[in-house]
Design a protein around this motif. Structure first.
Motif, PDB file in Angstrom:
ATOM      1  N   SER A  91      25.407   5.185   0.825  1.00 35.68           N
ATOM      2  CA  SER A  91      26.168   5.691  -0.316  1.00 35.68           C
ATOM      3  C   SER A  91      25.317   6.611  -1.185  1.00 35.68           C
ATOM      4  O   SER A  91      25.795   7.641  -1.679  1.00 35.68           O
ATOM      5  N   PRO A 110      33.043  10.332  -3.477  1.00 41.13           N
ATOM      6  CA  PRO A 110      32.063   9.283  -3.775  1.00 41.13           C
ATOM      7  C   PRO A 110      31.605   9.270  -5.226  1.00 41.13           C
ATOM      8  O   PRO A 110      31.180   8.235  -5.734  1.00 41.13           O
ATOM      9  N   GLU A 128      25.369   9.962   0.460  1.00 39.01           N
ATOM     10  CA  GLU A 128      26.622  10.673   0.207  1.00 39.01           C
ATOM     11  C   GLU A 128      26.612  11.346  -1.162  1.00 39.01           C
ATOM     12  O   GLU A 128      27.027  12.504  -1.313  1.00 39.01           O
ATOM     13  N   GLN A 129      26.156  10.620  -2.171  1.00 45.99           N
ATOM     14  CA  GLN A 129      26.207  11.148  -3.532  1.00 45.99           C
ATOM     15  C   GLN A 129      25.209  12.275  -3.743  1.00 45.99           C
ATOM     16  O   GLN A 129      25.476  13.218  -4.494  1.00 45.99           O
ATOM     17  N   THR A 135      24.381  -0.022   3.699  1.00 47.25           N
ATOM     18  CA  THR A 135      25.510   0.632   3.047  1.00 47.25           C
ATOM     19  C   THR A 135      25.126   1.195   1.681  1.00 47.25           C
ATOM     20  O   THR A 135      25.647   2.220   1.248  1.00 47.25           O
ATOM     21  N   TYR A 136      24.200   0.524   1.004  1.00 48.68           N
ATOM     22  CA  TYR A 136      23.702   0.987  -0.301  1.00 48.68           C
ATOM     23  C   TYR A 136      23.030   2.348  -0.173  1.00 48.68           C
ATOM     24  O   TYR A 136      23.350   3.296  -0.899  1.00 48.68           O
ATOM     25  N   GLU A 150      39.497   6.317  -1.192  1.00 50.09           N
ATOM     26  CA  GLU A 150      38.156   6.883  -1.111  1.00 50.09           C
ATOM     27  C   GLU A 150      38.281   8.395  -1.016  1.00 50.09           C
ATOM     28  O   GLU A 150      38.433   8.948   0.069  1.00 50.09           O
ATOM     29  N   SER A 179      28.458   9.249   7.735  1.00 51.94           N
ATOM     30  CA  SER A 179      28.131   8.090   6.910  1.00 51.94           C
ATOM     31  C   SER A 179      28.742   6.846   7.549  1.00 51.94           C
ATOM     32  O   SER A 179      28.700   6.685   8.763  1.00 51.94           O
ATOM     33  N   ARG A 192      33.246   9.155   7.925  1.00 48.17           N
ATOM     34  CA  ARG A 192      32.911   7.742   7.759  1.00 48.17           C
ATOM     35  C   ARG A 192      33.505   6.916   8.897  1.00 48.17           C
ATOM     36  O   ARG A 192      34.636   6.441   8.799  1.00 48.17           O
ATOM     37  N   TRP A 197      27.291  -3.623  -2.902  1.00 47.48           N
ATOM     38  CA  TRP A 197      27.206  -3.384  -1.465  1.00 47.48           C
ATOM     39  C   TRP A 197      26.699  -4.639  -0.761  1.00 47.48           C
ATOM     40  O   TRP A 197      25.901  -5.392  -1.337  1.00 47.48           O
ATOM     41  N   VAL A 253      30.661   1.974   3.082  1.00 47.72           N
ATOM     42  CA  VAL A 253      30.174   2.269   1.738  1.00 47.72           C
ATOM     43  C   VAL A 253      31.155   1.761   0.687  1.00 47.72           C
ATOM     44  O   VAL A 253      30.827   1.704  -0.502  1.00 47.72           O
TER      45      VAL A 253
END
Length: 503
Positions: free
Chosen positions: A302, A199, A305-306, A298-299, A196, A182, A319, A293, A186
């Motif tokens: 993320s 996430p 990631e989720q 980056t949006y 962090e 990633s 990251r 973001w 983020v």
């Protein structure tokens, strides 16, 4: 640096033992970071079992394959200087034999179901792999929303489905381990020390300001799809079609090209896509900035990631910060393509430019081979079962680089170049040698930076354009065109410089 407070510390990690015999499927291994990772694994861990490298076929605009995966692998990837350490280790035919034994290209595309891997390939690999490694993803800061979703969000859904499909009894009840790449950005608009860990615990940068009940990654993706569909539907409106047709004809007339037939069709398609990209870029940026973001990149990273965190698969997330040229591997300074800092440095060398940069602002640059090394360590822990949720791969904690220092070094090089190496007009060279890049606090940058100068030049252009009706018409016409070019150049400066403000 890793982030996870749940996994207890274990004994020393034997990386070589964990990678010995390991069989990996790597997505995105044909890019800048991916090639370094693959070469590093093969060079430092020759006892690795096998790497299956996903290579996307090159296609024409009509979808027909122009260059198949295996042919592209032989022509564009296997010939890369990134594998020179292996060529030195295995000279001549030994290199070909080693690579054939350790590395196999397979077709695929992250934007397609199951990552584009054909059923027969999945059948062959199912239950035989040790881990899946994803290095794929769009790297433009401001891509159109549909493009970013395909690579970073839908792409993750496709890869989760692929990894589930490839899991076998040897992988246990949880499934095939998944290492995902990633970006540390983020974190979004948050400043100061930011923990962090997971996430899902702080799912968007403004989670301490906005109601978290309104956030759901799956719903976010569905609403983005609606946005994309709406923009594409509006493109088909009759008045839009008329506008596109008129714009295409005027573009062709200005270039002195025929305004009919294939030329008109191609120009019309280009105008439509430009409009669609602009609308989708703006829609993506609006949505990203609302949640905290700085950009669509980056949006959607993320979101990816989720999606992975909710998949139930054993996984870890690496990251990296801003990835730049190599420190040592495959050789000092090795680079490929245009990396993040290149436009900033190039712009500073070619023209006077101001960037948003206050005192003590640090930009986190990390050599590509250090990122690859960090990923190897994370992969070993993933295979060991002692992995963390997140690994941050950066340099600013131990070796901070102030952005003003970059401008100072660029200015010194620029002065030396224009004094001693550049040809051409000596007066212009003397002026260029003194035009070093400038760092301004963000408020002053917003007020007096290149966007402000572009508006000033446009105002002057409009003033001069008004003189074209009188005796000064010849001079005014030339000056108007020159001022227009200058204004466009300043707008490009502003666009590029703005990309670095969040970082």
């Amino acid at each position: 640096m890793s982030a996870d407070h749940d996994t207890p510390a274990a004994g020393p990690l034997d990386v070589r033992a964990r990678l010995s015999g390991a069989r990996l499927l790597v997505m995105g291994g044909t890019g800048f970071l991916g090639k370094v990772l693959v070469s590093l694994l093969l060079d430092r861990f020759p006892d690795i079992g096998h790497i299956y490298l996903v290579v996307r076929p090159r296609k024409d605009g009509d979808g027909r394959v122009r260059l198949g995966s295996e042919e592209r692998f032989r022509r564009e990837i296997l010939t890369s200087p990134v594998f020179d350490p292996l060529r030195r280790r295995y000279p001549g035919a030994a290199f070909d034999a080693f690579m054939a034994d350790k590395l196999t290209p397979v077709p695929g595309d992250v934007s397609e179901p199951f990552g584009g891997l054909p059923a027969e390939v999945r059948d062959r690999l199912r239950g035989t792999l040790s881990a899946f490694v994803n290095v794929a993803g769009v790297v433009s800061f401001t891509p159109p929303l549909d493009y970013a979703l395909n690579a970073n969000a839908f792409g993750m859904q496709n890869l989760v489905a692929l990894v589930r499909d490839l899991s076998g009894p040897a992988n246990g009840d949880d499934g095939l381990p998944f290492l995902h790449t990633s970006t540390c950005y983020v974190a979004g608009s948050r400043t100061g020390a930011v923990e962090e860990i997971d996430p899902l615990e702080f799912p968007f940068p403004k989670a301490d300001v906005l109601d978290r009940a309104h956030w759901d990654p799956d719903r976010e993706i569905a609403e983005c799809v609606d946005l994309v569909d709406n923009v594409r539907h509006r493109v088909r409106d009759a008045f839009r079609q008329s506008h596109f047709h008129d714009q295409a004809r005027r573009n062709l007339q200005e270039r002195g090209e025929p305004c009919r037939g294939r030329a008109l069709e191609e120009e019309l398609a280009r105008v439509k896509r430009q409009y669609t990209d602009k609308q989708l870029t703006e829609q993506g940026m609006e949505r990203a900035r609302y949640w905290g973001w700085p950009n669509t990149y980056t949006y959607t990273k993320s979101l990816g990631e989720q999606i992975l965190r909710r998949s139930g698969l054993p996984h870890t997330i690496c990251r990296p910060a801003i990835i730049e040229s190599a420190l040592e591997f495959p050789e000092p300074g090795w680079n490929e393509g245009i990396n993040t800092s290149a436009p900033m440095i190039y712009l500073a060398l070619k023209s006077p430019v101001a960037y948003a940069a206050g005192k003590d602002n640090v930009v986190d640059l990390i050599p590509v081979d250090l990122v690859a090394t960090g990923m190897v360590l994370a992969l070993a822990e993933l295979l060991d079962g002692s992995h963390k949720v997140v690994y941050q791969l950066g340099s600013s904690d131990s070796n901070p680089l102030e952005i003003l220092r970059i401008f100072e070094l660029v200015g010194l090089y620029k002065r030396r170049y224009y004094k001693h190496e550049a040809g051409g007009n000596p007066l212009l060279n003397a002026i260029q040698a003194r035009l070093a890049p400038v760092g301004l606090p963000e408020d002053r940058y917003r007020r007096w930076g290149p966007a402000f100068r572009a508006r000033q030049v446009k105002a002057a252009r409009d003033l001069v354009a008004g003189l074209r009706q009188g005796p000064l018409k010849p001079l005014a016409g030339t000056a108007t065109r020159q001022l227009d070019r200058l204004a466009r150049g300043l707008e490009v400066q502003a666009f590029i410089a703005d990309q670095f403000v969040p970082f």
